[in-house]
Design a protein around this motif. Sequence first.
Motif, PDB file in Angstrom:
ATOM      1  N   ILE A 198       0.831  -1.195   0.000  1.00 19.81           N
ATOM      2  CA  ILE A 198       0.000   0.000   0.000  1.00 19.81           C
ATOM      3  C   ILE A 198       0.869   1.250   0.000  1.00 19.81           C
ATOM      4  O   ILE A 198       1.938   1.301   0.615  1.00 19.81           O
ATOM      5  CB  ILE A 198      -0.939  -0.027   1.226  1.00 19.81           C
ATOM      6  CG1 ILE A 198      -2.047   1.012   1.072  1.00 19.81           C
ATOM      7  CG2 ILE A 198      -0.176   0.176   2.516  1.00 19.81           C
ATOM      8  CD1 ILE A 198      -3.137   0.848   2.102  1.00 19.81           C
ATOM      9  N   VAL A 199       0.441   2.277  -0.725  1.00 20.19           N
ATOM     10  CA  VAL A 199       1.194   3.537  -0.820  1.00 20.19           C
ATOM     11  C   VAL A 199       0.374   4.652  -0.188  1.00 20.19           C
ATOM     12  O   VAL A 199      -0.839   4.535   0.003  1.00 20.19           O
ATOM     13  CB  VAL A 199       1.513   3.869  -2.291  1.00 20.19           C
ATOM     14  CG1 VAL A 199       2.395   2.791  -2.906  1.00 20.19           C
ATOM     15  CG2 VAL A 199       0.229   4.042  -3.112  1.00 20.19           C
ATOM     16  N   CYS A 200       1.069   5.735   0.147  1.00 19.94           N
ATOM     17  CA  CYS A 200       0.382   6.875   0.753  1.00 19.94           C
ATOM     18  C   CYS A 200       0.187   8.014  -0.234  1.00 19.94           C
ATOM     19  O   CYS A 200      -0.394   9.050   0.097  1.00 19.94           O
ATOM     20  CB  CYS A 200       1.148   7.367   1.979  1.00 19.94           C
ATOM     21  SG  CYS A 200       2.843   7.866   1.628  1.00 19.94           S
ATOM     22  N   SER A 201       0.669   7.820  -1.465  1.00 19.41           N
ATOM     23  CA  SER A 201       0.480   8.830  -2.503  1.00 19.41           C
ATOM     24  C   SER A 201       0.482   8.126  -3.851  1.00 19.41           C
ATOM     25  O   SER A 201       1.297   7.224  -4.098  1.00 19.41           O
ATOM     26  CB  SER A 201       1.608   9.870  -2.455  1.00 19.41           C
ATOM     27  OG  SER A 201       1.449  10.812  -3.497  1.00 19.41           O
ATOM     28  N   ALA A 202      -0.423   8.523  -4.723  1.00 20.47           N
ATOM     29  CA  ALA A 202      -0.515   7.870  -6.033  1.00 20.47           C
ATOM     30  C   ALA A 202      -1.195   8.808  -7.015  1.00 20.47           C
ATOM     31  O   ALA A 202      -1.973   9.697  -6.626  1.00 20.47           O
ATOM     32  CB  ALA A 202      -1.298   6.562  -5.930  1.00 20.47           C
ATOM     33  N   ASP A 203      -0.880   8.632  -8.283  1.00 20.08           N
ATOM     34  CA  ASP A 203      -1.555   9.394  -9.335  1.00 20.08           C
ATOM     35  C   ASP A 203      -3.002   8.927  -9.448  1.00 20.08           C
ATOM     36  O   ASP A 203      -3.337   7.777  -9.149  1.00 20.08           O
ATOM     37  CB  ASP A 203      -0.857   9.194 -10.676  1.00 20.08           C
ATOM     38  CG  ASP A 203       0.525   9.812 -10.714  1.00 20.08           C
ATOM     39  OD1 ASP A 203       0.754  10.780  -9.949  1.00 20.08           O
ATOM     40  OD2 ASP A 203       1.379   9.326 -11.486  1.00 20.08           O
ATOM     41  N   THR A 204      -3.842   9.839  -9.893  1.00 20.71           N
ATOM     42  CA  THR A 204      -5.244   9.499 -10.146  1.00 20.71           C
ATOM     43  C   THR A 204      -5.604   9.895 -11.567  1.00 20.71           C
ATOM     44  O   THR A 204      -4.887  10.659 -12.214  1.00 20.71           O
ATOM     45  CB  THR A 204      -6.196  10.199  -9.155  1.00 20.71           C
ATOM     46  OG1 THR A 204      -6.083  11.620  -9.313  1.00 20.71           O
ATOM     47  CG2 THR A 204      -5.877   9.812  -7.720  1.00 20.71           C
ATOM     48  N   LYS A 205      -6.708   9.361 -12.048  1.00 16.43           N
ATOM     49  CA  LYS A 205      -7.207   9.702 -13.381  1.00 16.43           C
ATOM     50  C   LYS A 205      -8.724   9.784 -13.335  1.00 16.43           C
ATOM     51  O   LYS A 205      -9.385   9.174 -12.484  1.00 16.43           O
ATOM     52  CB  LYS A 205      -6.775   8.648 -14.397  1.00 16.43           C
ATOM     53  CG  LYS A 205      -7.310   7.254 -14.114  1.00 16.43           C
ATOM     54  CD  LYS A 205      -6.798   6.235 -15.118  1.00 16.43           C
ATOM     55  CE  LYS A 205      -7.310   4.828 -14.807  1.00 16.43           C
ATOM     56  NZ  LYS A 205      -6.783   3.824 -15.751  1.00 16.43           N
ATOM     57  N   ARG A 206      -9.265  10.552 -14.272  1.00 18.64           N
ATOM     58  CA  ARG A 206     -10.720  10.661 -14.363  1.00 18.64           C
ATOM     59  C   ARG A 206     -11.273   9.526 -15.210  1.00 18.64           C
ATOM     60  O   ARG A 206     -10.757   9.230 -16.283  1.00 18.64           O
ATOM     61  CB  ARG A 206     -11.130  11.995 -15.001  1.00 18.64           C
ATOM     62  CG  ARG A 206     -12.641  12.236 -14.988  1.00 18.64           C
ATOM     63  CD  ARG A 206     -13.042  13.361 -15.926  1.00 18.64           C
ATOM     64  NE  ARG A 206     -14.425  13.754 -15.743  1.00 18.64           N
ATOM     65  CZ  ARG A 206     -15.494  13.082 -16.199  1.00 18.64           C
ATOM     66  NH1 ARG A 206     -15.305  11.963 -16.883  1.00 18.64           N
ATOM     67  NH2 ARG A 206     -16.721  13.527 -15.979  1.00 18.64           N
ATOM     68  N   VAL A 207     -12.320   8.869 -14.718  1.00 16.58           N
ATOM     69  CA  VAL A 207     -13.007   7.835 -15.485  1.00 16.58           C
ATOM     70  C   VAL A 207     -14.503   8.158 -15.493  1.00 16.58           C
ATOM     71  O   VAL A 207     -15.018   8.861 -14.622  1.00 16.58           O
ATOM     72  CB  VAL A 207     -12.776   6.430 -14.888  1.00 16.58           C
ATOM     73  CG1 VAL A 207     -11.309   6.048 -14.965  1.00 16.58           C
ATOM     74  CG2 VAL A 207     -13.291   6.339 -13.450  1.00 16.58           C
TER      75      VAL A 207
END
Length: 363
Positions: free
Chosen positions: A205-214
């Motif tokens: 598990i990470v505490c920061s990640a990229d996101t994207k719109r779906v």
Amino acid sequence: MFESKYKKTYDIITPAPALLADTIARANAEAADARGRSGRRRLAVKASIAAAALLCLVTAVPVCAARIPACYRIVEYLSPALADRLVPIEKSSTSQGITMQVEAVYLEGNKAEIIVSLQDAPDSTQDLVHGEMDLFDSYGLSDYTNDSIIGGCYFLTYDAEADKAYFKVSVQAGQAYRADKLQFRVRSVLCGKYEDTRDVDLSGIVCSADTKRVTLSGSGGAMSAEELPASLKRLPGTAEDPRPGANVLDIRELEECAADDFTVTGAAYMDGVLRVQICMGDNRRADRHVELFLKASDGSERYPDHSVSWDEEEGDTRYTFYEFWYVEDIADMGAYSMYGIFHDSGALVEGDWRVTFRVEPEE
């Protein structure tokens, strides 16, 4: 028997003269009965002539009666028994080694509830019916003037002794169903559905990640969309697609996902929300879904507060994704574990099951 003779004729399209004469004689007999009952000789004779005239077009009538409501209403009005021959009443239907039977029907206006069973056909060498199954949203109810427009189906039970799987189907149409002639149809079934319990690894598990719109295809949960924190709020649709969207994890490449299995594609704890994303593979010929549980060190368990789903395409494959959200301040992620009940389906069997029947009036 007349029914078997008619079916044989229907299969080769061209009617035998003896069958035509026999059917006209039956229509005349029905007209005579009508004369005796009502005394309206002229109407009965016209009905007999009209029935004979319709049978002169017998190469077209079976198709018309089954598919064109106006034609069917005429035949049904002239003679319900004759209509039964043109669209034979059969309470069971066999296709692809599976026999479907309508066990019970309840009609109330434009709503219907139907109990349906599936079992292996007597001459089948396959064991397709042996547990939980699904009608795969391929069913419908018609009274030849009115088709179901929405519905729902769920598996009831499997009777091993009778080798029957039972379903309850609920459908609704735009107007009230006619009880005097109905047809229930199914185009495909999922055989051999199963489930297993698997651990979900939270060590990466990470505490920061990229996101994207779906663009969302679905969402739900105990926590409504309005109650979600700002980072999880729905995004408005666009001019090209008015459906709402959401920002989801963008951690794993699409080509790393299995088309015929589950793939955990990411887990992150950000802004007080634990996000777990799982790809269900290509669900167009399957039915995969997951019940996910977060388990604390004291043994207590939690279901996700909310989840969203969407589709992504790569070539000829359309992947279905779910992202599960747990909204909670978690000080020590190491004190938690996760597992899921993974539901999967076996073979998709495509066929043509059609059961035509009447609903007897209540006494």
